[in-house]
Design an enzyme around this catalytic site. Structure first.
Site, PDB file in Angstrom:
ATOM      1  N   GLY A 244      -3.283   3.172   4.793  1.00 17.63           N
ATOM      2  CA  GLY A 244      -3.517   3.028   6.222  1.00 17.63           C
ATOM      3  C   GLY A 244      -4.822   2.344   6.542  1.00 17.63           C
TER       4      GLY A 244
ATOM      5  N   CYS B  51       0.839  -1.190   0.000  1.00 17.59           N
ATOM      6  CA  CYS B  51       0.000   0.000   0.000  1.00 17.59           C
ATOM      7  C   CYS B  51       0.882   1.251   0.000  1.00 17.59           C
ATOM      8  CB  CYS B  51      -0.935  -0.004   1.184  1.00 17.59           C
ATOM      9  SG  CYS B  51      -2.540   0.633   0.835  1.00 17.59           S
TER      10      CYS B  51
END
Length: 654
Positions: free
Chosen positions: A102, A24
């Protein structure tokens, strides 16, 4: 397409979408130049982060009437695994775009609030909660409500501004670069370098900071021109102007001031807050495991997670063939106690040496730590996990480090030396404090404050040692920039000093220096190198605020982590509670003197243009072999040299 065409209409082009089996990370560009290759540049930057996002990749280009903006994302799918959660993501009328890294742990409650206000959702992701929450509440109120770890970039086309934000403690990284013509941001430094707009010039001040602390403190980075957005802050970029604003400061020092708060009430609340933090961080659409070292902190997280989770969790630990470094038996004890599915990996010097090039590339910035996280993340990912809980944060909050004893001692000695200056007692005291003489001298040379006392206690090399290690051409800039105390003042400004005592200050220094600049940064890059997300329940913002407000005499007691042990004594085996504080350490000292010796000597005796004095590293190495200094000092010099060499391996957009 002419992306610089003057038009009121904003044109958007989606590029490089689809399923790609690679983690990510976020990227972004705002260019005020006529760049026809901005599509290729955002692709190149985003592909540099392929290790962070194996499940999806997306880039989008937006052409404004005066500049161009591109956003990129590589996604590790944990919440809403469907294509509906693809990033970059927009609101319904495509006036707001976000690229995000996140987890928002309370996204379900925020979603319910937004639904009551009439918002409709197209996905089950927390990303969409951020977009619609921004529309409803604005940035600062959204950040106040969000409970999690995050770094994101929002492009607001109505206000024609870019907004970047990081979580309160800095669990997720975010870097930026601005040269007056191009503004860049990304999850890692290497992605900014890959753009081709940033030169690979090493910042001399970063070398001094690294040799002092073992890591590079934000907002400084190892590369000139690149800065790290501080934790608990957001950046606004509009019309070529950049401003940074803090949105969070821990409010500390108030709990118990009225004399009515009793220890049993604090214990009850602490149990509630930590359990709730673990419960929230177990939420995912994929299995969640945990790192288990056998120490108090990770054992407690595993204990609570095993109670809350509906299925037995998976745990992972690293062990060694060298008995004095091997904590695996304690991890096995906890695994049996809580009936978890445990995996243990015995690590050898040969395996670490074999993976060292990958570790250095994953570092992103030089650090003396992170090797442990690299390997425990590796075995967790190989077992099929995407998410793991960690016990980081307890030492910083509950006084588990030697710094909680050593900083007050050094500071008190320095003040006493000052008081006794010119008296007949000073020579006597000078002999007593001989072990601290060099540290006290450094303290008085720059700033006799608790802040500098902390950096000296935590540090690797003092300034007089740096004078022997750094090439004379770079030394003035190193000492002037790092020891100007700008960094100390920066972290001071983030907290209300009027209401806290010295122990609370040390706790804040640990969170904002060692934890943020080393442990969290290393945890992020080393876990993301394997496609694994690590969550840290002890750093839940509500828990952190609560602990900061606990009076020191209750929190610390007469032993390290007194309160946490007293609060959860019923959860852990007596063997874990009574064992002395042990730092999880690799057998580097043995390996440096044994199987790694020849390779280390060849690197430390190498004379290259890395800003180190030619005679410095060999001198440090000889002192280590003589048993006069800790292994971390030659290791730091080795890491610096190897990292400089690794810089040349990062591909860039030409």
């Amino acid at each position: 397409m002419d992306i610089t065409k003057h038009t009121e209409k904003i044109t958007r082009i989606r590029i490089s979408e689809g399923k790609i089996n690679f983690m990510c990370g976020i990227t972004g560009i705002i260019s005020f130049e006529q760049n026809s290759d901005i599509i290729e540049r955002i692709r190149w930057m985003t592909d540099t982060l392929l290790h962070r996002g194996p499940d999806d990749v997306g880039n989008i280009l937006i052409a404004d009437r005066t500049f161009s903006i591109a956003l990129g994302n590589r996604r590790l799918a944990i919440l809403d695994l469907s294509p509906a959660a693809h990033q970059p993501m927009s609101n319904e009328d495509e006036t707001v775009w976000i690229t995000y890294n996140g987890e928002i742990y309370n996204f379900l409650s925020l979603r319910k609030e937004l639904e009551k206000r009439g918002y409709r959702f197209r996905s089950r992701s927390d990303t969409e909660v951020l977009i619609l929450g921004y529309e409803e509440w604005g940035l600062e109120e959204l950040l106040r409500r969000a409970r999690g770890m995050f770094a994101f970039g929002i492009w607001d086309s109505k206000n024609r501004e870019l907004l970047l934000a990081r979580d309160r403690l800095g669990e997720k990284p975010l870097y930026y670069f601005w040269n007056g013509k191009v503004f860049l941001f990304a999850s890692e430094v290497k992605a900014l370098l890959a753009s081709g707009w940033v030169q690979r010039r090493v910042n001399p001040a970063a070398l001094g900071a690294f040799l002092t602390l073992g890591s590079i403190p934000a907002p400084l980075t190892a590369i000139e021109g690149i800065q790290m957005l501080p934790p608990g802050s957001y950046l606004r970029f509009r019309d070529g102007a950049l401003t940074i604003q803090r949105y969070w400061r821990p409010s500390v020092g108030y709990l118990g001031h009225n004399g009515k708060i009793r220890e049993k009430e604090i214990i009850a609340d602490l149990r509630t807050h930590l359990r709730e933090a673990v419960r929230l961080q177990l939420v995912a659409d994929v299995p969640v495991g945990a790192f288990l070292s056998g120490g108090i902190d990770s054992s407690l997280i595993v204990a609570l997670a095993s109670e809350i989770a509906q299925e037995p969790i998976q745990t992972f630990s690293i062990g060694f063939q060298e008995p004095k470094y091997n904590e695996a038996p304690f991890a096995r004890l906890i695994a049996r106690r809580f009936n978890v599915m445990h995996q243990e990996h015995i690590l050898t010097a040969e395996e670490v040496e074999r993976d060292l090039p990958r570790i250095l590339l994953a570092m992103d910035q030089p650090t003396i730590d992170g090797v442990n996280t690299y390997f425990v993340s590796k075995i967790a990912r190989q077992a099929g996990l995407k998410v793991a809980l960690s016990g980081l944060g307890a030492d910083e909050l509950f006084g588990g480090y030697p710094s909680f004893r050593l900083v007050p001692r050094l500071y008190a000695m320095a003040r006493l030396v000052s008081v006794l200056s010119g008296t007949r007692l000073r020579p006597i005291f000078g002999r007593i404090a001989s072990a601290y003489r060099a540290k006290i001298r450094t303290l008085f040379k720059y700033d006799p404050s608790p802040e500098l006392a902390y950096l000296i206690v935590r540090g690797l090399f003092l300034d007089e040692e740096l004078s022997l290690l750094i090439h004379p051409d770079y030394l003035p800039q190193v000492l002037e920039e790092f020891y100007s105390i700008d960094y100390l003042q920066h972290i001071n400004n983030e907290i209300d000093y009027q209401n806290i005592d010295l122990m609370q200050k040390i706790s804040w220094f640990e969170l904002r220096t060692y934890m943020h600049n080393q442990l969290l940064r290393d945890t992020d890059v080393m876990s993301m190198a394997h496609g694994l997300e690590v969550r840290v329940p002890f750093l839940d913002p509500i828990l952190v605020e609560f602990v900061f407000n606990i009076p020191t005499h209750i929190k610390l007691g007469c032993s390290p982590k007194h309160l946490i042990l007293h609060t959860f004594q019923d959860k852990l085996p007596v063997e874990i509670i009574r064992r002395s504080k042990a730092t999880f350490t690799f057998p580097f000292e043995d390996w440096l003197k044994g199987p790694w010796r020849a390779a280390f000597e060849s690197w430390l005796y190498y004379r290259g243009d890395d800003m180190l004095h030619p005679n410095g590293p060999p001198t440090v190495w000889r002192r280590f072999l003589q048993g006069r200094i800790h292994w971390s000092r030659p290791w730091a010099l080795f890491i610096w040299r190897m990292w400089i060499n690794t810089l040349t391996q990062i591909p860039i957009m030409c």
